[in-house]
Design a protein around this motif. Structure first.
Motif, PDB file in Angstrom:
ATOM      1  N   LEU A  22     -61.352 -49.024  -8.154  1.00 46.51           N
ATOM      2  CA  LEU A  22     -60.340 -48.661  -7.159  1.00 46.51           C
ATOM      3  C   LEU A  22     -60.663 -48.066  -6.259  1.00 46.51           C
ATOM      4  N   PRO A  23     -60.007 -47.128  -5.042  1.00 49.86           N
ATOM      5  CA  PRO A  23     -59.897 -46.768  -3.816  1.00 49.86           C
ATOM      6  C   PRO A  23     -60.662 -45.089  -5.256  1.00 49.86           C
ATOM      7  N   GLY A  24     -61.742 -44.111  -4.650  1.00 51.97           N
ATOM      8  CA  GLY A  24     -61.955 -43.029  -4.624  1.00 51.97           C
ATOM      9  C   GLY A  24     -63.076 -42.918  -6.535  1.00 51.97           C
ATOM     10  N   ALA A  25     -63.800 -44.801  -6.441  1.00 49.48           N
ATOM     11  CA  ALA A  25     -63.856 -44.687  -7.644  1.00 49.48           C
ATOM     12  C   ALA A  25     -65.450 -44.154  -6.943  1.00 49.48           C
ATOM     13  N   GLY A  26     -65.765 -43.993  -5.896  1.00 48.90           N
ATOM     14  CA  GLY A  26     -67.148 -44.013  -5.379  1.00 48.90           C
ATOM     15  C   GLY A  26     -66.993 -42.214  -5.355  1.00 48.90           C
ATOM     16  N   ALA A  27     -66.280 -42.120  -5.114  1.00 45.37           N
ATOM     17  CA  ALA A  27     -66.495 -40.210  -4.843  1.00 45.37           C
ATOM     18  C   ALA A  27     -66.937 -39.276  -5.755  1.00 45.37           C
ATOM     19  N   ALA A  28     -67.452 -38.565  -5.254  1.00 46.36           N
ATOM     20  CA  ALA A  28     -68.524 -37.274  -5.569  1.00 46.36           C
ATOM     21  C   ALA A  28     -69.956 -38.679  -6.174  1.00 46.36           C
ATOM     22  N   GLY A  29     -70.975 -38.840  -5.346  1.00 47.78           N
ATOM     23  CA  GLY A  29     -71.389 -39.848  -6.062  1.00 47.78           C
ATOM     24  C   GLY A  29     -71.265 -40.971  -7.628  1.00 47.78           C
ATOM     25  N   GLY A  30     -69.769 -40.986  -7.737  1.00 47.82           N
ATOM     26  CA  GLY A  30     -69.206 -41.906  -8.811  1.00 47.82           C
ATOM     27  C   GLY A  30     -68.069 -41.272 -10.072  1.00 47.82           C
ATOM     28  N   LEU A  31     -68.610 -39.655  -9.654  1.00 48.85           N
ATOM     29  CA  LEU A  31     -67.323 -38.892 -10.551  1.00 48.85           C
ATOM     30  C   LEU A  31     -65.901 -39.603 -10.808  1.00 48.85           C
ATOM     31  N   GLY A  32     -65.786 -40.620  -9.312  1.00 44.35           N
ATOM     32  CA  GLY A  32     -63.575 -40.516  -9.285  1.00 44.35           C
ATOM     33  C   GLY A  32     -64.170 -41.773 -10.211  1.00 44.35           C
ATOM     34  N   ALA A  33     -65.214 -42.876 -10.785  1.00 44.12           N
ATOM     35  CA  ALA A  33     -64.891 -43.178 -11.124  1.00 44.12           C
ATOM     36  C   ALA A  33     -64.994 -43.155 -13.106  1.00 44.12           C
ATOM     37  N   ALA A  34     -65.861 -42.274 -13.574  1.00 39.34           N
ATOM     38  CA  ALA A  34     -66.001 -41.464 -14.661  1.00 39.34           C
ATOM     39  C   ALA A  34     -64.852 -41.050 -15.695  1.00 39.34           C
TER      40      ALA A  34
END
Length: 404
Positions: free
Chosen positions: A245-257
């Motif tokens: 999803l867009p944004g999953a890679g934000a902040a070193g992957g914090l978005g995905a978590a």
């Protein structure tokens, strides 16, 4: 005449609230009876917490947490009691500014500090949580945060994965999310995020943002492999597949978590803030909008505060004038696409320290000058003061029949 004043901060000089108040004072010095509505805002990055506290009447809360290397630090978040809204910038805990360049070790860095902050926020029983993503020193896919919230990851022989060893996620074969506090199911979490990168791959967290956090070229593939395995476990055990999803890679992957473990949704940062302060309601009967930030350039239209404010005002048919300390050349595109004017506030040739030291005075004088110009334009277009609703239409028509 009602004027909505919705600026961002001028970095290194004034908070958004100070900018808004300065503009308001300047307007009233020329138009004493103007109804100036101050709505300090931000774009989801640095300053978002301050803006929402100031705009919504919140408080700044202090909590004990740890930085990206696990060292104790005190961090802050915003609490708006009337809405049971918490505002958290992840950089408060794991921001790269807290780690000296020679200390940046992404192989031993984690996001546990974010999870510790979240655990303390949950005791307030929030209904809504806004997360400002960005500025992290980590590349762990949010694994450390999840661990602090009760998630456990194991290798094939049931060895637990260390929350400060993100590369060990390569060997993770299962995760246990059963110990996440069920109260999180009652919290709506919005990620203020302008990054659209997925968790992994050539446009993922590691490839694009890893080097600035200290990931060495030789380690990029290893980190991407670890996050790929972690992402597959999140997708299999989370609320829904999220890693692409867009944004999953934000902040070193914090978005995905956040998406996978807590059901968060991502939204453009400036839209998240403008919705939170209910800007559209303030605009419903406004005649003019003033906005601004420290610098306006060709990047402004890609999610910056003045652009977002102007777009909202434009939808209501309200002209927008922006102010900035630094205004780049060739901004015809911004004016052609919505801004009535973009006004530089630096009023004399000077060095940067002088410009920063006099920023508030310069902003005040620039807004005063704008008001006087509008008065003069009004007199050229017809007779009467700016706040007369019956004068002829000129070059710039304010909503409600007022013009200049």
């Amino acid at each position: 005449m009602k004027i909505v004043i919705a600026p961002d901060s001028f970095k290194e000089t004034m908070s958004a609230a100070t900018v808004a108040h300065t503009m308001s004072q300047a307007v009233r010095s020329v138009w004493p009876h103007a109804d100036c509505v101050e709505v300090p805002v931000a774009d989801g990055g640095e300053g978002t917490t301050d803006s929402l506290i100031d705009a919504l009447g919140g408080t700044r809360e202090y909590v004990d947490t740890v930085d990206a290397l696990g060292r104790p630090r005190t961090a802050t978040y915003g609490w708006i009691p009337g809405q049971r809204l918490a505002v958290l910038e992840v950089a408060q805990a794991v921001g790269i500014e807290h780690i000296a360049p020679n200390e940046r070790r992404p192989r031993q860095s984690g996001t546990a500090g974010v999870g510790l902050m979240l655990t303390q926020i949950l005791t307030r029983q929030p209904r809504h949580l806004i997360i400002g993503l960005g500025g992290s020193a980590t590349n762990d896919g949010g694994w450390g945060m999840c661990h602090a919230l009760g998630v456990r990851a194991y290798t094939g022989d049931n060895t637990p994965i260390d929350p400060y060893a993100p590369l060990d996620l390569t060997h993770a074969t299962r995760i246990d999310t059963s110990h996440i506090d069920p109260a999180w199911a009652d919290v709506t979490i919005t990620l203020a995020c302008d990054v659209t990168n997925p968790l992994t791959g050539p446009t993922g967290a590691t490839a694009v943002f890893g080097p600035q956090k200290g990931v060495q070229p030789k380690d990029i593939d290893a980190f991407d492999e670890a996050l790929t395995q972690w992402g597959s476990l999140l997708d299999a055990n989370g609320i829904a597949p999220v890693t692409t999803l867009p944004g999953a890679g934000a902040a070193g992957g914090l978005g995905a978590a956040f998406m996978g473990c807590l059901g968060a949704t991502a939204s453009p940062g400036v839209d998240t803030v403008l919705d939170a302060v209910n800007l559209d309601a303030h605009l419903s009967d406004a005649d003019l909008v003033l906005t601004g930030e420290g610098s306006i350039d060709s990047q402004t239209r890609f999610g910056k505060t003045p652009w977002g404010v102007m777009q909202r005002a434009r939808a209501h048919g309200i002209p927008t004038i922006a102010f900035a300390g630094n205004v780049a050349h060739d901004l015809d595109d911004l004016c052609d696409n919505g801004f009535t004017a973009i006004v530089p506030t630096v009023r004399e040739v000077c060095d940067l320290p002088t410009a920063l030291a006099t920023a508030r005075e310069s902003l005040y004088e620039s807004v005063v000058m704008m008001c006087r110009i509008l008065n003069a334009a009004s007199n050229v277009a017809g007779s009467g003061a700016v706040d007369s609703a019956e004068k002829p239409t000129g070059d710039v028509t304010l909503k409600g029949g007022r013009s200049c």
